[in-house]
Design an enzyme around this catalytic site. Structure first.
Site, mmCIF file in Angstrom:
data_model
loop_
_atom_site.group_PDB
_atom_site.id
_atom_site.type_symbol
_atom_site.label_atom_id
_atom_site.label_comp_id
_atom_site.label_asym_id
_atom_site.label_seq_id
_atom_site.Cartn_x
_atom_site.Cartn_y
_atom_site.Cartn_z
ATOM 1 N N THR A 28 0.823 -1.208 0.000
ATOM 2 C CA THR A 28 0.000 0.000 0.000
ATOM 3 C C THR A 28 0.863 1.266 0.000
ATOM 4 O OG1 THR A 28 -1.428 1.289 1.466
ATOM 5 C CG2 THR A 28 -0.100 -0.356 2.517
ATOM 6 N N ASP A 29 0.288 2.375 -0.474
ATOM 7 C CA ASP A 29 1.007 3.659 -0.404
ATOM 8 C C ASP A 29 1.024 4.197 1.030
ATOM 9 O OD1 ASP A 29 -1.675 4.369 -0.174
ATOM 10 O OD2 ASP A 29 -1.628 5.928 -1.710
ATOM 11 N N GLU A 30 0.240 3.577 1.933
ATOM 12 C CA GLU A 30 0.174 4.090 3.308
ATOM 13 C C GLU A 30 1.510 3.925 4.042
ATOM 14 O OE1 GLU A 30 -3.411 3.262 5.484
ATOM 15 O OE2 GLU A 30 -4.525 2.895 3.635
ATOM 16 N N TYR A 78 -1.764 -0.738 10.966
ATOM 17 C CA TYR A 78 -1.884 -1.405 9.658
ATOM 18 C C TYR A 78 -0.697 -1.069 8.763
ATOM 19 C CZ TYR A 78 -3.222 -1.870 4.737
ATOM 20 O OH TYR A 78 -3.213 -2.151 3.391
ATOM 21 N N SER A 118 2.563 -2.529 9.834
ATOM 22 C CA SER A 118 2.706 -3.971 9.561
ATOM 23 C C SER A 118 2.998 -4.206 8.076
ATOM 24 C CB SER A 118 1.456 -4.737 10.017
ATOM 25 O OG SER A 118 0.348 -4.454 9.171
ATOM 26 N N LYS A 119 2.403 -3.401 7.193
ATOM 27 C CA LYS A 119 2.675 -3.552 5.759
ATOM 28 C C LYS A 119 4.106 -3.086 5.453
ATOM 29 C CE LYS A 119 0.279 -4.754 2.893
ATOM 30 N NZ LYS A 119 -0.051 -6.124 2.365
#
Ligand code: NAD
Length: 356
Positions: A136-138, A161, A164-165
């Site tokens: 993800t871009d997050e 989240y 963790s990614k």
């Protein structure tokens, strides 16, 4: 010659099911879908392809090393595309442990199983093998009013989240650098489209509006996301798998920066046209908009510089924001049964993750 086999993790989820449908419909790959079927996994999303000879389902938890190794042994994949994850930011605020377990430990289990399997492959197959990690871009944190995330932006995850990614991205990179495992990482912006679990903004707004319930918006609704139709993401993933350079990261985005409030108002306007028989005596769906306490640590703006994937691999999104949103509303209007079944009673269309 036998068809190549792709092992897809999380293929019963929102993006995974779009990817599996795309692969079965437009390629000749054999697809093995490995999914634990958490609350977010739903085999009904795979209805159109589930009886295809080239599709196999394995109900397995990616944290179960013995079962993951068995799947590699039995199906002998040519590549793995790893999407299985706990994916909802709000849930990660309420309970981070499941995110560490699946997104961090589970990715490590997969990497080790892939490495053991890859080590035993003949040299030619070894070079061709790919571990494609979908992220993800997050992981890049939050932008101010200006600028875009590129592949070289520093990692600054703000939620459990995204942390963790970010951690799983780093492990994939490390397995490539340390062990030579051929790996690809993609970091994508916010997806929307059919078969998304109704806790996420777009389906939540559509279903609440149809039911005449409040449309909850965090704070002022001025947070900006870069929206991409899920089938465009599936097309990008296939392009990266087949033509991306091992060891590289590719950012994927739709050039559609919108505030959350704009997204909600767009959905309301489409519904005004398609379902003019408004519930509860209101004249327009927008009247249901209700501003609620903002999410803690809420990132203000995400926006993607997708020039690397566009220039190197020739991928471009096919849907505009308007065409994608219209298709999405149509899908939810035509699939009320899917929506009813997915809401098993434990989730009631509220906002989660709002700590007091
Ligand atoms: P989703 O929550 O809809 O689906 C996740 C799937 O993974 C479900 O089918 C679930 O059953 C499965 N799963 C969860 N834990 C598992 C485990 N321990 N073992 C096996 N299967 C398990 O998620 P999504 O929105 O489809 O996202 C897919 C991937 O794409 C995730 O890795 C996510 O981080 C990433 N991503 C999502 C978005 C987005 O906007 N949704 C954007 C960029 C990246």
């Amino acid at each position: 010659m036998k068809n190549k086999t792709l092992l897809i993790t999380g293929g019963a989820g929102f993006i995974g099911s779009a990817l599996v449908r795309h692969l079965i419909e437009i390629t000749d790959y054999r697809v093995v879908n490995l999914d634990k079927l958490t609350y977010a996994g739903n085999l009904e999303s795979l209805g159109p392809v589930s009886s295809n000879d080239r599709y196999v389902f394995e109900q397995v938890d990616i944290c179960n090393a013995a079962e993951v190794a068995r799947v590699f042994r039995e199906h002998r994949p040519d590549a793995i595309m790893h999407l299985a994850a706990e994916s909802h930011v709000d849930r990660s605020i309420d309970g981070p442990a499941a995110f560490i377990e699946t997104n961090v430990t589970g990715t490590c289990v997969l990497l080790e199983a892939a490495r053991a399997y890859w080590n035993e492959l003949p040299e030619a197959e070894k070079t061709q093998f790919r571990f494609h990690h979908i992220s993800t871009d997050e992981v890049y944190g939050s932008l101010g009013a200006e600028g875009l995330f590129s592949e070289t932006s520093p990692y600054q995850p703000n939620s459990p989240y995204s942390a963790s990614k970010a951690s799983s991205d780093h492990m994939v990179r490390a397995w490539h650098e340390t062990y030579g495992l051929p790996a690809l990482i993609t970091n994508c912006s916010n997806n929307y489209g059919p078969c998304q679990f109704p806790e996420k903004l777009v389906p939540l707004i559509i279903l609440n509006a149809l039911a005449g319930k409040p449309l909850p918006i965090y704070g002022k609704g001025d947070q900006i996301r870069d929206w991409l139709y899920v089938d465009d993401h599936a097309r990008a993933l296939l392009r990266v798998l087949e033509t991306g350079r091992s060891g590289e990261t590719y950012n994927i985005g739709g050039h559609n920066e919108k505030t959350n409030l704009e997204v909600v108002k767009t959905l309301c306007a489409i519904l005004d046209q398609k379902r003019p028989d408004h519930p509860g005596g209101i004249g327009r769906y927008e009247e249901l908009i209700t501003h609620v306490t903002d999410r803690p640590g809420h990132d203000q703006r995400y926006a993607i510089d997708a020039s690397k994937i566009e220039q190197e691999l020739g991928w471009m999104p096919e849907e505009t924001f308007e065409s994608g949103m219209t298709k999405t509303v149509d899908w939810y209007l035509n699939n009320a049964t899917w929506c009813q079944r997915v809401l098993d009673g434990s989730y009631r269309g509220e906002r989660l993750g709002v700590i007091e």
